[in-house]
Motif scaffolding. Structure first.
Motif, PDB file in Angstrom:
ATOM      1  N   GLY A  54       0.788  -1.231   0.000  1.00 45.58           N
ATOM      2  CA  GLY A  54       0.000   0.000   0.000  1.00 45.58           C
ATOM      3  C   GLY A  54       0.820   1.279   0.000  1.00 45.58           C
ATOM      4  O   GLY A  54       0.268   2.372   0.046  1.00 45.58           O
ATOM      5  N   PHE A  55       2.129   1.151  -0.057  1.00 44.23           N
ATOM      6  CA  PHE A  55       3.001   2.329  -0.092  1.00 44.23           C
ATOM      7  C   PHE A  55       2.736   3.081  -1.398  1.00 44.23           C
ATOM      8  O   PHE A  55       2.625   2.460  -2.457  1.00 44.23           O
ATOM      9  N   PRO A  56       2.620   4.407  -1.363  1.00 47.83           N
ATOM     10  CA  PRO A  56       2.320   5.176  -2.582  1.00 47.83           C
ATOM     11  C   PRO A  56       3.412   5.015  -3.649  1.00 47.83           C
ATOM     12  O   PRO A  56       4.598   5.179  -3.368  1.00 47.83           O
ATOM     13  N   VAL A  57       3.015   4.691  -4.865  1.00 50.45           N
ATOM     14  CA  VAL A  57       3.962   4.412  -5.935  1.00 50.45           C
ATOM     15  C   VAL A  57       4.830   5.630  -6.258  1.00 50.45           C
ATOM     16  O   VAL A  57       6.033   5.494  -6.496  1.00 50.45           O
ATOM     17  N   GLY A  58       4.262   6.814  -6.275  1.00 53.14           N
ATOM     18  CA  GLY A  58       5.032   8.015  -6.604  1.00 53.14           C
ATOM     19  C   GLY A  58       6.126   8.282  -5.596  1.00 53.14           C
ATOM     20  O   GLY A  58       7.261   8.604  -5.957  1.00 53.14           O
ATOM     21  N   VAL A  59       5.798   8.138  -4.342  1.00 54.36           N
ATOM     22  CA  VAL A  59       6.780   8.366  -3.279  1.00 54.36           C
ATOM     23  C   VAL A  59       7.826   7.261  -3.285  1.00 54.36           C
ATOM     24  O   VAL A  59       9.027   7.522  -3.181  1.00 54.36           O
ATOM     25  N   ALA A  60       7.383   6.008  -3.425  1.00 51.36           N
ATOM     26  CA  ALA A  60       8.326   4.875  -3.441  1.00 51.36           C
ATOM     27  C   ALA A  60       9.323   5.022  -4.580  1.00 51.36           C
ATOM     28  O   ALA A  60      10.537   4.889  -4.381  1.00 51.36           O
ATOM     29  N   LEU A  94      19.278  18.867  -5.634  1.00 54.52           N
ATOM     30  CA  LEU A  94      17.949  19.190  -6.164  1.00 54.52           C
ATOM     31  C   LEU A  94      17.067  17.949  -6.276  1.00 54.52           C
ATOM     32  O   LEU A  94      15.877  17.992  -5.951  1.00 54.52           O
ATOM     33  N   VAL A  95      17.642  16.842  -6.724  1.00 56.87           N
ATOM     34  CA  VAL A  95      16.877  15.594  -6.834  1.00 56.87           C
ATOM     35  C   VAL A  95      16.389  15.154  -5.458  1.00 56.87           C
ATOM     36  O   VAL A  95      15.212  14.830  -5.267  1.00 56.87           O
ATOM     37  N   ILE A  96      17.283  15.147  -4.489  1.00 55.04           N
ATOM     38  CA  ILE A  96      16.917  14.719  -3.134  1.00 55.04           C
ATOM     39  C   ILE A  96      15.916  15.698  -2.523  1.00 55.04           C
ATOM     40  O   ILE A  96      14.954  15.282  -1.872  1.00 55.04           O
ATOM     41  N   GLY A  97      16.099  16.990  -2.767  1.00 55.66           N
ATOM     42  CA  GLY A  97      15.133  17.978  -2.291  1.00 55.66           C
ATOM     43  C   GLY A  97      13.754  17.754  -2.884  1.00 55.66           C
ATOM     44  O   GLY A  97      12.736  17.877  -2.198  1.00 55.66           O
ATOM     45  N   GLY A  98      13.700  17.387  -4.150  1.00 57.76           N
ATOM     46  CA  GLY A  98      12.421  17.084  -4.786  1.00 57.76           C
ATOM     47  C   GLY A  98      11.733  15.890  -4.152  1.00 57.76           C
ATOM     48  O   GLY A  98      10.514  15.884  -3.956  1.00 57.76           O
ATOM     49  N   VAL A  99      12.508  14.892  -3.791  1.00 58.35           N
ATOM     50  CA  VAL A  99      11.937  13.711  -3.131  1.00 58.35           C
ATOM     51  C   VAL A  99      11.390  14.083  -1.762  1.00 58.35           C
ATOM     52  O   VAL A  99      10.306  13.636  -1.374  1.00 58.35           O
ATOM     53  N   GLU A 103       7.532  13.577  -0.537  1.00 57.76           N
ATOM     54  CA  GLU A 103       7.177  12.885   0.689  1.00 57.76           C
ATOM     55  C   GLU A 103       6.330  13.787   1.589  1.00 57.76           C
ATOM     56  O   GLU A 103       5.306  13.361   2.120  1.00 57.76           O
ATOM     57  N   LEU A 104       6.733  15.023   1.743  1.00 60.58           N
ATOM     58  CA  LEU A 104       5.965  15.963   2.570  1.00 60.58           C
ATOM     59  C   LEU A 104       4.584  16.204   1.980  1.00 60.58           C
ATOM     60  O   LEU A 104       3.588  16.269   2.695  1.00 60.58           O
ATOM     61  N   GLY A 105       4.508  16.317   0.652  1.00 60.85           N
ATOM     62  CA  GLY A 105       3.230  16.543  -0.012  1.00 60.85           C
ATOM     63  C   GLY A 105       2.290  15.360   0.082  1.00 60.85           C
ATOM     64  O   GLY A 105       1.064  15.522   0.098  1.00 60.85           O
ATOM     65  N   SER A 106       2.824  14.156   0.184  1.00 59.62           N
ATOM     66  CA  SER A 106       1.969  12.972   0.241  1.00 59.62           C
ATOM     67  C   SER A 106       1.313  12.805   1.605  1.00 59.62           C
ATOM     68  O   SER A 106       0.386  12.021   1.754  1.00 59.62           O
TER      69      SER A 106
END
Length: 108
Positions: A54-60, A94-99, A103-106
């Motif tokens: 059930g982990f969100p695919v976008g975040v995973a 920037l990549v890690i910041g986007g992740v 995560e915060l948005g989810s």
């Protein structure tokens, strides 16, 4: 297995597979070639189990990809003597910041 253990396993296996791909020299070296197949097999199996839980695919996928990219870039720079510039470091930040933002948005 807890979700973040599955995610860590997926990341570690993917990084192992990717670094082994470089070391296999076009699949001409048997041990690294076998590690490519095993690494990617474990990685995708762990990622599939994570998504099934059930982990969100976008975040995973974002975490898996970003940490994998960062780890492979750093391993390439420190152990394989590949170039690593300040521009590349900024890109990884920037990549890690986007992740982190994903995560915060989810959570809302």
């Amino acid at each position: 297995m807890p979700p973040f253990v599955l995610l860590a396993l997926a990341i570690a296996a993917e990084v192992t597979g990717t670094v082994s791909l470089k070391l296999s020299e076009g699949f001409s070296k048997p041990i690294p070639s076998v590690l490519v197949v095993i690494g990617y097999g474990i990685s995708f199996s762990a990622l599939a189990a994570l998504l099934k839980s059930g982990f969100p695919v976008g975040v995973a996928y974002a975490i898996w990809a970003a940490i994998g990219v960062a780890a492979v870039a750093l391993i390439g720079a420190f152990f394989l003597k590949e170039p690593f510039t300040l521009t590349m470091a900024a890109g990884l930040v920037l990549v890690i910041g986007g992740v982190v933002l994903l995560e915060l948005g989810s959570r809302h």
